[in-house]
Design a protein around this motif. Structure first.
Motif, PDB file in Angstrom:
ATOM      1  N   GLY A 124       3.223  13.606  -2.321  1.00 35.34           N
ATOM      2  CA  GLY A 124       2.320  12.354  -1.752  1.00 35.34           C
ATOM      3  C   GLY A 124       3.038  11.068  -1.652  1.00 35.34           C
ATOM      4  N   ARG A 125       4.058  10.990  -2.235  1.00 34.87           N
ATOM      5  CA  ARG A 125       4.853   9.479  -2.297  1.00 34.87           C
ATOM      6  C   ARG A 125       5.863   9.219  -1.190  1.00 34.87           C
ATOM      7  N   HIS A 126       5.861   7.934  -1.018  1.00 28.36           N
ATOM      8  CA  HIS A 126       7.126   7.614   0.072  1.00 28.36           C
ATOM      9  C   HIS A 126       8.061   7.364  -0.832  1.00 28.36           C
ATOM     10  N   VAL A 127       9.111   8.058  -0.738  1.00 31.15           N
ATOM     11  CA  VAL A 127      10.675   8.045  -1.090  1.00 31.15           C
ATOM     12  C   VAL A 127      11.541   7.417  -0.432  1.00 31.15           C
ATOM     13  N   LEU A 128      12.202   6.306  -1.146  1.00 28.78           N
ATOM     14  CA  LEU A 128      13.722   6.106  -0.490  1.00 28.78           C
ATOM     15  C   LEU A 128      14.785   5.999  -1.555  1.00 28.78           C
ATOM     16  N   ILE A 129      15.557   6.931  -0.692  1.00 26.29           N
ATOM     17  CA  ILE A 129      16.828   7.490  -1.702  1.00 26.29           C
ATOM     18  C   ILE A 129      17.869   6.490  -1.666  1.00 26.29           C
ATOM     19  N   VAL A 130      18.411   5.776  -2.504  1.00 31.49           N
ATOM     20  CA  VAL A 130      19.288   4.697  -2.274  1.00 31.49           C
ATOM     21  C   VAL A 130      20.599   5.255  -3.124  1.00 31.49           C
ATOM     22  N   GLU A 131      21.602   5.136  -2.326  1.00 29.56           N
ATOM     23  CA  GLU A 131      22.784   6.065  -2.579  1.00 29.56           C
ATOM     24  C   GLU A 131      24.216   4.955  -2.212  1.00 29.56           C
ATOM     25  N   ASP A 132      25.188   5.234  -2.885  1.00 30.89           N
ATOM     26  CA  ASP A 132      26.335   4.299  -2.931  1.00 30.89           C
ATOM     27  C   ASP A 132      27.325   4.598  -1.588  1.00 30.89           C
ATOM     28  N   ILE A 133      27.414   5.931  -1.389  1.00 35.55           N
ATOM     29  CA  ILE A 133      28.358   6.124  -0.171  1.00 35.55           C
ATOM     30  C   ILE A 133      27.914   7.753   0.277  1.00 35.55           C
ATOM     31  N   ILE A 134      27.971   7.873   1.556  1.00 34.05           N
ATOM     32  CA  ILE A 134      27.874   9.231   1.989  1.00 34.05           C
ATOM     33  C   ILE A 134      29.224   9.525   2.492  1.00 34.05           C
TER      34      ILE A 134
ATOM     35  N   ALA B 132       0.871  -1.330   0.028  1.00 35.84           N
ATOM     36  CA  ALA B 132       0.019  -0.011   0.061  1.00 35.84           C
ATOM     37  C   ALA B 132       0.997   1.224   0.104  1.00 35.84           C
ATOM     38  N   ASP B 133       2.005   1.192   0.583  1.00 37.21           N
ATOM     39  CA  ASP B 133       2.950   2.411   0.449  1.00 37.21           C
ATOM     40  C   ASP B 133       3.264   2.770  -0.683  1.00 37.21           C
ATOM     41  N   LEU B 134       3.482   1.606  -1.393  1.00 36.14           N
ATOM     42  CA  LEU B 134       4.302   1.682  -2.953  1.00 36.14           C
ATOM     43  C   LEU B 134       5.248   2.755  -3.154  1.00 36.14           C
ATOM     44  N   PRO B 135       6.368   2.529  -2.336  1.00 35.62           N
ATOM     45  CA  PRO B 135       7.387   3.448  -2.266  1.00 35.62           C
ATOM     46  C   PRO B 135       8.053   3.592  -3.596  1.00 35.62           C
ATOM     47  N   LEU B 136       8.794   4.794  -3.756  1.00 39.74           N
ATOM     48  CA  LEU B 136       9.634   5.063  -5.066  1.00 39.74           C
ATOM     49  C   LEU B 136      10.999   5.017  -4.564  1.00 39.74           C
TER      50      LEU B 136
ATOM     51  N   THR C 275      11.091  19.879  -0.869  1.00 38.77           N
ATOM     52  CA  THR C 275      10.136  20.949  -1.789  1.00 38.77           C
ATOM     53  C   THR C 275       9.128  20.489  -2.617  1.00 38.77           C
ATOM     54  N   ARG C 276       9.353  19.105  -2.854  1.00 37.71           N
ATOM     55  CA  ARG C 276       8.285  18.645  -3.870  1.00 37.71           C
ATOM     56  C   ARG C 276       6.989  17.710  -3.029  1.00 37.71           C
ATOM     57  N   HIS C 277       6.983  18.000  -1.637  1.00 34.33           N
ATOM     58  CA  HIS C 277       6.012  17.464  -0.772  1.00 34.33           C
ATOM     59  C   HIS C 277       5.788  15.977  -0.669  1.00 34.33           C
ATOM     60  N   PRO C 278       6.794  15.241  -0.819  1.00 30.32           N
ATOM     61  CA  PRO C 278       6.543  13.769  -0.728  1.00 30.32           C
ATOM     62  C   PRO C 278       6.015  13.318   0.872  1.00 30.32           C
ATOM     63  N   ALA C 279       5.115  12.106   0.632  1.00 27.07           N
ATOM     64  CA  ALA C 279       4.659  11.741   2.163  1.00 27.07           C
ATOM     65  C   ALA C 279       5.763  11.476   3.077  1.00 27.07           C
ATOM     66  N   SER C 280       7.042  10.935   2.576  1.00 24.84           N
ATOM     67  CA  SER C 280       8.037  10.631   3.451  1.00 24.84           C
ATOM     68  C   SER C 280       9.293  10.242   2.673  1.00 24.84           C
ATOM     69  N   VAL C 281      10.608  10.626   3.152  1.00 25.11           N
ATOM     70  CA  VAL C 281      11.872  10.602   2.522  1.00 25.11           C
ATOM     71  C   VAL C 281      12.567   9.847   3.494  1.00 25.11           C
ATOM     72  N   ARG C 282      13.366   8.808   2.938  1.00 17.48           N
ATOM     73  CA  ARG C 282      14.358   8.093   3.893  1.00 17.48           C
ATOM     74  C   ARG C 282      15.348   7.675   3.046  1.00 17.48           C
TER      75      ARG C 282
ATOM     76  N   ARG D 274       5.417  -4.162  -3.478  1.00 20.93           N
ATOM     77  CA  ARG D 274       5.395  -3.412  -4.369  1.00 20.93           C
ATOM     78  C   ARG D 274       6.091  -2.041  -4.426  1.00 20.93           C
ATOM     79  N   HIS D 275       6.832  -1.519  -5.383  1.00 20.23           N
ATOM     80  CA  HIS D 275       7.684  -0.511  -5.361  1.00 20.23           C
ATOM     81  C   HIS D 275       7.967  -0.029  -6.759  1.00 20.23           C
ATOM     82  N   GLU D 276       8.329   1.104  -7.084  1.00 22.74           N
ATOM     83  CA  GLU D 276       8.693   1.524  -8.331  1.00 22.74           C
ATOM     84  C   GLU D 276      10.179   2.054  -8.053  1.00 22.74           C
TER      85      GLU D 276
END
Ligand code: IMP
Ligand code: MG
Length: 185
Positions: free
Chosen positions: A94-104, A35-39, A119-126, A61-63
């Motif tokens: 309104g989307r749940h976003v998960l940023i996938v990075e190699d290294i910080i 139901a979260d259908l994260p991006l 600034t694009r108003h996602p539901a969450s960003v992780r 499910r995800h995109e």
């Protein structure tokens, strides 16, 4: 001479990385539902190998979408100035976003991306990163999922490059010093 001859030391073997990726995937499987259908937002190019192995263990499910950012760098130091070279195709409002990075490393790149996406108003960003160099941090980044913490050393393989090469190595390692001397000469 083979590119394998350029490696001084292996930090994480293919087996160690794959085992950790399975654990990270399980963390995500426990956090997200269909139901979260994260991006999943993959930061190109470095995170593409990590993303492609990670998603094959996900059971919700995800995109996926992709971003290319560039930091103006002076030598090996990140200057903190970041530009978007390729933006998301997806509207993340309104989307749940998960940023996938190699290294910080210093955190400048992720800090810019995080604020830009907010600034694009996602539901969450992780944030998920395969590698984390906390001792190098100049800006605090809220890292939600981290594969390995590493000391202040320049690493490559498994998506990470030196001068655009070595991304295909199935392990993560450090280069012999003479490789830098060879290419900088
Ligand atoms: P930051 O903005 O300083 O956090 O830098 C992040 C970017 O610098 C990463 O996405 C990598 O592209 C690059 N980077 C930082 N450390 C390394 C390293 O040890 N090996 C390869 N690339 C690195
Ligand atoms: Mg990168």
């Amino acid at each position: 001479m083979s590119m394998f001859d350029d490696i001084e030391r292996v930090l994480f073997t293919e087996e160690q990385i794959q085992a950790r990726i399975r654990e990270l995937a399980e963390e995500l499987n426990a956090q997200y539902t269909d139901a979260d259908l994260p991006l999943l937002v993959c930061i190109l190019k470095g995170a593409v190998v990590f993303l492609s192995d990670l998603v094959r263990h996900l059971n919700f499910r995800h995109e996926m979408d992709f971003m290319v950012v560039s930091s103006y760098s002076s030598g090996t130091c990140s200057s903190g100035v970041v530009r978007i070279l390729l933006d998301l195709e997806t509207n993340i409002e309104g989307r749940h976003v998960l940023i996938v990075e190699d290294i910080i490393d210093t955190g400048h790149t992720l800090n810019y991306i995080l604020h830009n996406l907010e600034t694009r108003h996602p539901a969450s960003v992780r944030i998920m990163t395969l590698l984390n160099k906390p001792s190098r941090r100049e800006i605090d980044i809220p890292v939600d999922f981290s594969g390995f913490e590493i000391p202040d050393e320049f690493v490559l393989g498994f998506g990470l490059d030196y001068a655009e090469q070595y991304r295909n190595l199935p392990f993560i390692g450090v280069l012999k010093p003479e490789v830098y001397l060879r290419t900088e000469a």
